[in-house]
Design a protein around this motif. Sequence first.
Motif, PDB file in Angstrom:
ATOM      1  N   ILE A   1       0.860  -1.186   0.000  1.00  0.00           N
ATOM      2  CA  ILE A   1       0.000   0.000   0.000  1.00  0.00           C
ATOM      3  C   ILE A   1       0.895   1.234   0.000  1.00  0.00           C
ATOM      4  O   ILE A   1       2.021   1.202   0.518  1.00  0.00           O
ATOM      5  CB  ILE A   1      -0.956   0.038   1.211  1.00  0.00           C
ATOM      6  N   THR A   2       0.400   2.306  -0.602  1.00  0.00           N
ATOM      7  CA  THR A   2       1.174   3.544  -0.645  1.00  0.00           C
ATOM      8  C   THR A   2       0.459   4.616   0.169  1.00  0.00           C
ATOM      9  O   THR A   2      -0.757   4.801   0.044  1.00  0.00           O
ATOM     10  CB  THR A   2       1.355   4.012  -2.098  1.00  0.00           C
ATOM     11  N   LEU A   3       1.229   5.283   1.025  1.00  0.00           N
ATOM     12  CA  LEU A   3       0.702   6.349   1.875  1.00  0.00           C
ATOM     13  C   LEU A   3       1.458   7.631   1.569  1.00  0.00           C
ATOM     14  O   LEU A   3       2.621   7.587   1.155  1.00  0.00           O
ATOM     15  CB  LEU A   3       0.906   6.007   3.355  1.00  0.00           C
ATOM     16  N   ILE A   4       0.785   8.764   1.742  1.00  0.00           N
ATOM     17  CA  ILE A   4       1.469  10.045   1.602  1.00  0.00           C
ATOM     18  C   ILE A   4       1.373  10.764   2.939  1.00  0.00           C
ATOM     19  O   ILE A   4       0.286  10.902   3.500  1.00  0.00           O
ATOM     20  CB  ILE A   4       0.873  10.868   0.447  1.00  0.00           C
ATOM     21  N   VAL A   5       2.521  11.141   3.467  1.00  0.00           N
ATOM     22  CA  VAL A   5       2.589  11.679   4.822  1.00  0.00           C
ATOM     23  C   VAL A   5       3.139  13.094   4.797  1.00  0.00           C
ATOM     24  O   VAL A   5       4.265  13.320   4.335  1.00  0.00           O
ATOM     25  CB  VAL A   5       3.526  10.810   5.710  1.00  0.00           C
ATOM     26  N   GLN A   6       2.335  14.034   5.268  1.00  0.00           N
ATOM     27  CA  GLN A   6       2.847  15.394   5.410  1.00  0.00           C
ATOM     28  C   GLN A   6       3.394  15.533   6.821  1.00  0.00           C
ATOM     29  O   GLN A   6       2.666  15.338   7.803  1.00  0.00           O
ATOM     30  CB  GLN A   6       1.731  16.411   5.175  1.00  0.00           C
ATOM     31  N   LYS A   7       4.679  15.865   6.919  1.00  0.00           N
ATOM     32  CA  LYS A   7       5.348  15.854   8.220  1.00  0.00           C
ATOM     33  C   LYS A   7       5.129  17.192   8.935  1.00  0.00           C
ATOM     34  O   LYS A   7       6.008  18.033   8.988  1.00  0.00           O
ATOM     35  CB  LYS A   7       6.830  15.549   8.029  1.00  0.00           C
ATOM     36  N   VAL A   8       3.910  17.348   9.459  1.00  0.00           N
ATOM     37  CA  VAL A   8       3.579  18.610  10.125  1.00  0.00           C
ATOM     38  C   VAL A   8       3.560  18.467  11.642  1.00  0.00           C
ATOM     39  O   VAL A   8       3.903  19.378  12.364  1.00  0.00           O
ATOM     40  CB  VAL A   8       2.202  19.156   9.681  1.00  0.00           C
ATOM     41  N   GLY A   9       3.146  17.308  12.111  1.00  0.00           N
ATOM     42  CA  GLY A   9       3.045  17.103  13.552  1.00  0.00           C
ATOM     43  C   GLY A   9       4.124  16.147  14.021  1.00  0.00           C
ATOM     44  O   GLY A   9       4.897  15.615  13.221  1.00  0.00           O
TER      45      GLY A   9
ATOM     46  N   ILE B   1       7.153   9.254  11.614  1.00  0.00           N
ATOM     47  CA  ILE B   1       7.041   8.350  10.466  1.00  0.00           C
ATOM     48  C   ILE B   1       8.055   8.775   9.398  1.00  0.00           C
ATOM     49  O   ILE B   1       8.708   7.940   8.770  1.00  0.00           O
ATOM     50  CB  ILE B   1       5.601   8.348   9.911  1.00  0.00           C
ATOM     51  N   GLY B   2       8.224  10.085   9.242  1.00  0.00           N
ATOM     52  CA  GLY B   2       9.184  10.616   8.279  1.00  0.00           C
ATOM     53  C   GLY B   2      10.622  10.202   8.568  1.00  0.00           C
ATOM     54  O   GLY B   2      11.453  10.127   7.667  1.00  0.00           O
ATOM     55  N   HIS B   3      10.907   9.908   9.831  1.00  0.00           N
ATOM     56  CA  HIS B   3      12.267   9.482  10.201  1.00  0.00           C
ATOM     57  C   HIS B   3      12.581   8.059   9.745  1.00  0.00           C
ATOM     58  O   HIS B   3      13.736   7.652   9.723  1.00  0.00           O
ATOM     59  CB  HIS B   3      12.456   9.568  11.721  1.00  0.00           C
ATOM     60  N   LEU B   4      11.535   7.286   9.434  1.00  0.00           N
ATOM     61  CA  LEU B   4      11.761   5.899   8.993  1.00  0.00           C
ATOM     62  C   LEU B   4      12.227   5.896   7.538  1.00  0.00           C
ATOM     63  O   LEU B   4      11.815   6.737   6.738  1.00  0.00           O
ATOM     64  CB  LEU B   4      10.465   5.088   9.129  1.00  0.00           C
TER      65      LEU B   4
END
Lengths: 273, 450
Positions: free
Chosen positions: A57-65, A71-74
């Motif tokens: 599955i593909t997710l799009i994550v905006q690193k705001v919080g 999650i962005g660190h992974l």
Amino acid sequence: MAKIIHKEALNHTTDLIEIEAQEIAKNYQPGQFVIVRANQYAERIPLTVVKTTKKTITLIVQKVGYSTKEIGHLTIGDDVLDVVGPLGNAIEIHDIKHVLAVAGGVGAAPLYPQLYAYHQKGITITLVLGAKSDSYLILEDAFKAICDHIYITTDDGSKGLKGFVTDQIKALLDENTYDHAIAIGPLVMMKHVVALNKKHQLHTDVSLNPIMIDGTGMCGNCRVTIGNETYFACIDGPDFLGDNVDFDELIARQNYYQDEEHICRLKLVNEDE
Amino acid sequence: MHNQSPSKRIHNFDEVPLGYTKDQALLEASRCLDCKNPLCVPACPVAVQIPEFIKAIKEEDMEKGYKIIYQDNVLPSICGRVCPQEKQCEGACILGKKHSPIAIGALERYVGDFGLSSQQEITITDNHQKIAIVGSGPAGLSNAYSMRKLGYNVTIYEALHDFGGVLQYGIPEFRLPKAIVKQEIDKLKTLGVHFEKNSVIGKTITIDQLFNEKDNQAIFIGSGAGLPRALNVPGENFSGVYYANEFLTRVNLMKSNDFPHHTTPIKVGNNVAVIGGGNVAMDAARTAKRLGAKNVFILYRRDMTSLPARKEEISHAEEEGIDFRLLLNPVAFKGNNYIVNQVVCETMKLGEKDASGRHRPIGTKTYQTIDIDSAIVSIGQSPNPILSRTTKQLETDQWGRIVTHDYQTSIPGVFAGGDVVSGAATVILAMGAGKDASIYMNQYIQEKRS
């Protein structure tokens, strides 16, 4: 655990990640989401599934919080501790000729699978794609492949029309008619788009992404008032006809933990140092 | 049994009752009359051989005592803590007629804790037939244990990231330490029961897929009563108004009492209104106190004697300074910018007895307003609708409860028990249902195969 097998930065605040999740991919329908917990101390947060393959599955994550930054660190090869889904309901693809779609910022991510479904049904799509500036626009090329008309707006005018999506929509509604609208983006944007469309007797679907814990109807944190009724975004949504959604109440609910969010982000700053 | 002192315990989440020492356990056990026809056993939903295990304590053979309990009860350490013994075994104890009954719960806890670290010596002959269980709460765990002992290959599917259902997300640490829940579940793992987390049956895997793709011979649904019941009053969706499920899940499952180390936040403020009078309301009130609330009120529409919570929970709450404001029924929340700051209550009086045998509360049309920083609505739970919405043939009643006949649902091979059938009840009743259902499941599978 779910392994990250692909990751790319869509812009400086937004990542696309593809993770192994065969069972979720198998039962997924457009409009559904997953709940993700990055590590054993992390919050559970809902993220829309943008696309699937047989095994991923593909997710799009905006690193705001704090949680999205975690999650962005992974990176590729890392495991996401918990991924559960597909949750929520599949979207209803209306039987119409022409849809007006509106995306604000990272709202383009959950909008994509919906428009893809409209495209497959042969429905004409006009898209207004808005962002803070050029560098915040995402999925432009993907949309180009499925939309008939695309209008871009940026707050600073770095690309397309300088202004908000509503400025563009006003112009479009003066000249054209549409059978139905979909708007996905920040709550305040959806609020204004719904209000504007209502003046033109145009109904608007919205996708809500409130704070959730379990995502299965247990906690009730994600409740939303529509008309005089209460709905749970997790099991009754996440997509609703937006015309009577109480957006002001939702905005307050979304901001309720702002101070605590700040405390967590300070922690992140300290960890980064 | 000794308790942690109220002044100390309102500042921590450690367990309140401290448990028996060996000497205390021996002394209490010595009071048991070892009745020929014990009244306590039939009063236990899983029929633990109570006089037998107490006899083992008298003989100072705790290992034996543990084995006796574990035959019938897969969660002795948990039941010793959270069962309403006063309505069951202890309520039936003959000694209770004149004196105080044997403290069976405390003794079960003592023996159960002794056994937590011991190895299982249960021989299981695998029959290589698969069954699936939906939900890792008390009903599911109990069903898993019974089915595993019959030789089945058992997999429990859990929607959350930790196992135990209500034992994990619902009951607070100070009443049921999560380390004990984990140890009890680990014992089932050593018996060969498989556990799958993050699996929402109906979404991640459907009932059809459990049969057709995963090759299960039967399914047990023990998904509990997880959907919060609403007051349906104005202002209920303001921020600061929690359902007890959310409030307790934030603390028990997400560990928000350890914020910001655990990053799920919670806030209660100084004045907290808890609405409802059951065990969950007591848990919510006592949790709010431990999170630092200065004043915690229980708002309940009947009187003190009508409170449905266990006596022990009520007295623990009182000791901790929880303020019981009775004969009050919330009719609206008021707020500022969608954040709650007041609850308006109608004063009630008690009328004739209703169907439940309790006096019906009647409104008096007089109102009072209480300043609050947060409210926790704790007036009950209904079964979660995900399974019934995604499994069209599954028959439910008007309250969303699965309709069963001898634990069999409207779908052949699918059984159900616990709160999802009965509506919100107790841990031990759910365990009883899980255990009894195994008899019918086994019968169904064997008949189908013959």
